[in-house]
Design an enzyme around this catalytic site. Structure first.
Site, PDB file in Angstrom:
ATOM      1  N   GLU A  91      11.875  -3.565  15.021  1.00  0.00           N
ATOM      2  CA  GLU A  91      11.186  -2.337  14.599  1.00  0.00           C
ATOM      3  C   GLU A  91      11.308  -1.251  15.670  1.00  0.00           C
ATOM      4  O   GLU A  91      11.471  -0.072  15.366  1.00  0.00           O
ATOM      5  CB  GLU A  91       9.711  -2.652  14.299  1.00  0.00           C
ATOM      6  CG  GLU A  91       9.566  -3.517  13.050  1.00  0.00           C
ATOM      7  CD  GLU A  91       8.140  -3.958  12.806  1.00  0.00           C
ATOM      8  OE1 GLU A  91       7.599  -4.686  13.673  1.00  0.00           O
ATOM      9  OE2 GLU A  91       7.556  -3.584  11.780  1.00  0.00           O
ATOM     10  N   ALA A 148       6.162  -8.442  18.677  1.00  0.00           N
ATOM     11  CA  ALA A 148       4.820  -8.221  19.206  1.00  0.00           C
ATOM     12  C   ALA A 148       4.378  -9.526  19.859  1.00  0.00           C
ATOM     13  O   ALA A 148       4.885 -10.607  19.522  1.00  0.00           O
ATOM     14  CB  ALA A 148       3.887  -7.844  18.069  1.00  0.00           C
ATOM     15  N   GLU A 162       8.314 -11.966  10.388  1.00  0.00           N
ATOM     16  CA  GLU A 162       6.848 -12.017  10.310  1.00  0.00           C
ATOM     17  C   GLU A 162       6.313 -12.924   9.216  1.00  0.00           C
ATOM     18  O   GLU A 162       5.242 -13.530   9.376  1.00  0.00           O
ATOM     19  CB  GLU A 162       6.279 -10.599  10.122  1.00  0.00           C
ATOM     20  CG  GLU A 162       6.307  -9.740  11.377  1.00  0.00           C
ATOM     21  CD  GLU A 162       7.616  -8.997  11.599  1.00  0.00           C
ATOM     22  OE1 GLU A 162       8.615  -9.330  10.900  1.00  0.00           O
ATOM     23  OE2 GLU A 162       7.653  -8.103  12.446  1.00  0.00           O
ATOM     24  N   GLY A 189       8.658  -6.871  15.998  1.00  0.00           N
ATOM     25  CA  GLY A 189       8.440  -5.580  16.662  1.00  0.00           C
ATOM     26  C   GLY A 189       9.635  -5.133  17.492  1.00  0.00           C
ATOM     27  O   GLY A 189       9.797  -3.935  17.741  1.00  0.00           O
TER      28      GLY A 189
HETATM   29  N1  COA Z   1       5.170 -13.301  21.538  1.00  0.00           N
HETATM   30  C1  COA Z   1       4.714 -13.970  22.611  1.00  0.00           C
HETATM   31  N2  COA Z   1       5.483 -14.773  23.374  1.00  0.00           N
HETATM   32  C2  COA Z   1       6.769 -14.893  23.015  1.00  0.00           C
HETATM   33  C3  COA Z   1       7.320 -14.223  21.893  1.00  0.00           C
HETATM   34  C4  COA Z   1       6.454 -13.397  21.152  1.00  0.00           C
HETATM   35  N3  COA Z   1       6.887 -12.704  20.090  1.00  0.00           N
HETATM   36  N4  COA Z   1       8.621 -14.567  21.789  1.00  0.00           N
HETATM   37  C5  COA Z   1       8.893 -15.403  22.811  1.00  0.00           C
HETATM   38  N5  COA Z   1       7.765 -15.603  23.544  1.00  0.00           N
HETATM   39  C6  COA Z   1       7.610 -16.460  24.739  1.00  0.00           C
HETATM   40  C7  COA Z   1       7.551 -17.919  24.379  1.00  0.00           C
HETATM   41  O1  COA Z   1       6.246 -18.267  23.982  1.00  0.00           O
HETATM   42  C8  COA Z   1       7.962 -18.533  25.696  1.00  0.00           C
HETATM   43  O2  COA Z   1       6.870 -18.459  26.581  1.00  0.00           O
HETATM   44  P1  COA Z   1       6.463 -19.762  27.477  1.00  0.00           P
HETATM   45  O3  COA Z   1       7.688 -20.026  28.319  1.00  0.00           O
HETATM   46  O4  COA Z   1       5.283 -19.307  28.278  1.00  0.00           O
HETATM   47  O5  COA Z   1       6.196 -20.861  26.516  1.00  0.00           O
HETATM   48  C9  COA Z   1       9.019 -17.568  26.217  1.00  0.00           C
HETATM   49  O6  COA Z   1       8.772 -16.325  25.551  1.00  0.00           O
HETATM   50  C10 COA Z   1      10.433 -18.004  25.921  1.00  0.00           C
HETATM   51  O7  COA Z   1      10.558 -18.210  24.531  1.00  0.00           O
HETATM   52  P2  COA Z   1      11.087 -19.565  23.872  1.00  0.00           P
HETATM   53  O8  COA Z   1      10.540 -19.644  22.475  1.00  0.00           O
HETATM   54  O9  COA Z   1      10.817 -20.719  24.779  1.00  0.00           O
HETATM   55  O10 COA Z   1      12.659 -19.272  23.832  1.00  0.00           O
HETATM   56  P3  COA Z   1      13.719 -19.907  22.832  1.00  0.00           P
HETATM   57  O11 COA Z   1      15.055 -19.537  23.366  1.00  0.00           O
HETATM   58  O12 COA Z   1      13.447 -21.331  22.562  1.00  0.00           O
HETATM   59  O13 COA Z   1      13.502 -19.110  21.436  1.00  0.00           O
HETATM   60  C11 COA Z   1      13.106 -17.180  20.059  1.00  0.00           C
HETATM   61  C12 COA Z   1      13.733 -17.738  21.344  1.00  0.00           C
HETATM   62  C13 COA Z   1      13.236 -15.654  20.099  1.00  0.00           C
HETATM   63  C14 COA Z   1      13.836 -17.707  18.827  1.00  0.00           C
HETATM   64  C15 COA Z   1      11.624 -17.599  19.997  1.00  0.00           C
HETATM   65  O14 COA Z   1      10.997 -17.249  21.224  1.00  0.00           O
HETATM   66  C16 COA Z   1      10.838 -16.942  18.892  1.00  0.00           C
HETATM   67  O15 COA Z   1      10.968 -17.322  17.736  1.00  0.00           O
HETATM   68  N6  COA Z   1       9.961 -15.945  19.225  1.00  0.00           N
HETATM   69  C17 COA Z   1       9.091 -15.321  18.299  1.00  0.00           C
HETATM   70  C18 COA Z   1       9.847 -14.344  17.410  1.00  0.00           C
HETATM   71  C19 COA Z   1       8.918 -13.733  16.384  1.00  0.00           C
HETATM   72  O16 COA Z   1       8.417 -14.371  15.486  1.00  0.00           O
HETATM   73  N7  COA Z   1       8.693 -12.399  16.525  1.00  0.00           N
HETATM   74  C20 COA Z   1       7.872 -11.667  15.633  1.00  0.00           C
HETATM   75  C21 COA Z   1       6.492 -11.592  16.141  1.00  0.00           C
HETATM   76  S1  COA Z   1       5.424 -10.705  15.003  1.00  0.00           S
END
Ligand code: COA
Length: 262
Positions: A117, A68, A137, A114
């Protein structure tokens, strides 16, 4: 023409709707708009008889869906949190699970929160060998809110589900296969081909029987229903369908059936 909207790309190939969630710069994170657009697309797909199955994937090489949209809910209240969850359940996650046509998740990279999910709400999952999956989460002080606490336990059993949720650990494609989350693993290049290979089998079968099979299997996971009783009822009803008459006639006449979904 199937709706293609800002974050949802649609393409029909051989009676299969390919839906691509298209926010690659945010790793296809599900914001409110994407949920709404996906809902609209699914409603249209439900109503179009020529669509026999759906493949759902994420844009780009890196992610299916990274969860999400965290930025969008960062200042939510209790009521807004509840609303976010129930809106998603109703419009997308439960909607997909109970969809009358099979929906395959083509998991092409990160499927987190999400995103996992969403993949678990789909009827089956094909994952690429670079995929990483998890429900992280608790790292944010939250729990999964789009059905993950329930569907993960259904797929992998309670013990493994609790481990994955409370540790927030990600698993890779091989582990997902071993635990029954992934039906198949392919290379990223072969991912959609494998999905289309599965849908080509689905497309030649009876749409009414497929719809009923999904309904009855889901009934077994509904604590208010007895899956066996629903099966008896629905098995009987199948004999009234044109698809049944066509399937049996085709068998006896030694020809391929031409199912109309009636
Ligand atoms: N919500 C909003 N934005 C998200 C996102 C999310 N769940 N997951 C990734 N993004 C965005 C990042 O903020 C970033 O945006 P920006 O370039 O404007 O800063 C972009 O997507 C790229 O992500 P980034 O974190 O830079 O890539 P990465 O390769 O370093 O890491 C992940 C990849 C997937 C490990 C990391 O993005 C992450 O942990 N995301 C969240 C996962 C999460 O907790 N999901 C559950 C949400 S309830």
């Amino acid at each position: 023409m199937v709706i293609t909207s800002e974050h949802i790309l649609c393409e029909i190939k051989n009676e299969v709707l390919l839906i691509t969630i298209n926010r690659p710069d945010k790793l296809n994170a599900l914001n409110k708009q994407t949920i709404e657009e996906l809902h609209e697309t699914l409603i249209e797909a439900e109503n179009r008889n020529e669509i026999r199955a759906i493949i759902l994937t994420g844009a780009g090489q890196k992610a299916f869906v990274a969860g999400a949209d965290i930025a969008e809910f960062s200042d939510f209240s209790v009521e807004q949190g509840k609303q976010l969850s129930s809106n998603g359940h109703f419009k997308v996650f439960n909607f997909i699970e109970n969809f009358s046509k099979p929906i395959i998740a083509a998991v092409n990279g990160f499927a987190l929160g999400g995103g996992l999910e969403l993949a678990m709400a789909c009827h089956l999952r094909v994952v690429s060998d670079n995929a990483k999956m998890g429900l992280p989460e608790v790292s944010l002080g939250l729990i999964p809110g789009y059905g993950g606490t329930q569907r993960l336990a259904h797929l992998v059993g309670k013990g493994k589900a609790i481990e994955m949720i409370v540790t927030a650990d990600m698993i890779n494609a091989q582990e997902a296969y071993k635990w029954g989350i992934a039906n198949h693993i392919t290379t990223q290049d072969e991912l959609l081909n494998k999905c289309f290979e599965i849908t080509s089998k689905i497309s030649s079968k009876s749409p009414t029987a497929i719809k009923t099979a999904i309904k009855v299997i889901n009934a077994g996971y509904n604590t208010k229903l007895n899956g066996y009783e629903v099966e008896i009822e629905e098995f009987g009803k199948s004999f009234a369908t044109k698809d049944f008459k066509e399937g049996v006639s085709a068998f006896l006449e030694k020809r391929k059936p031409n199912f109309t979904g009636e």
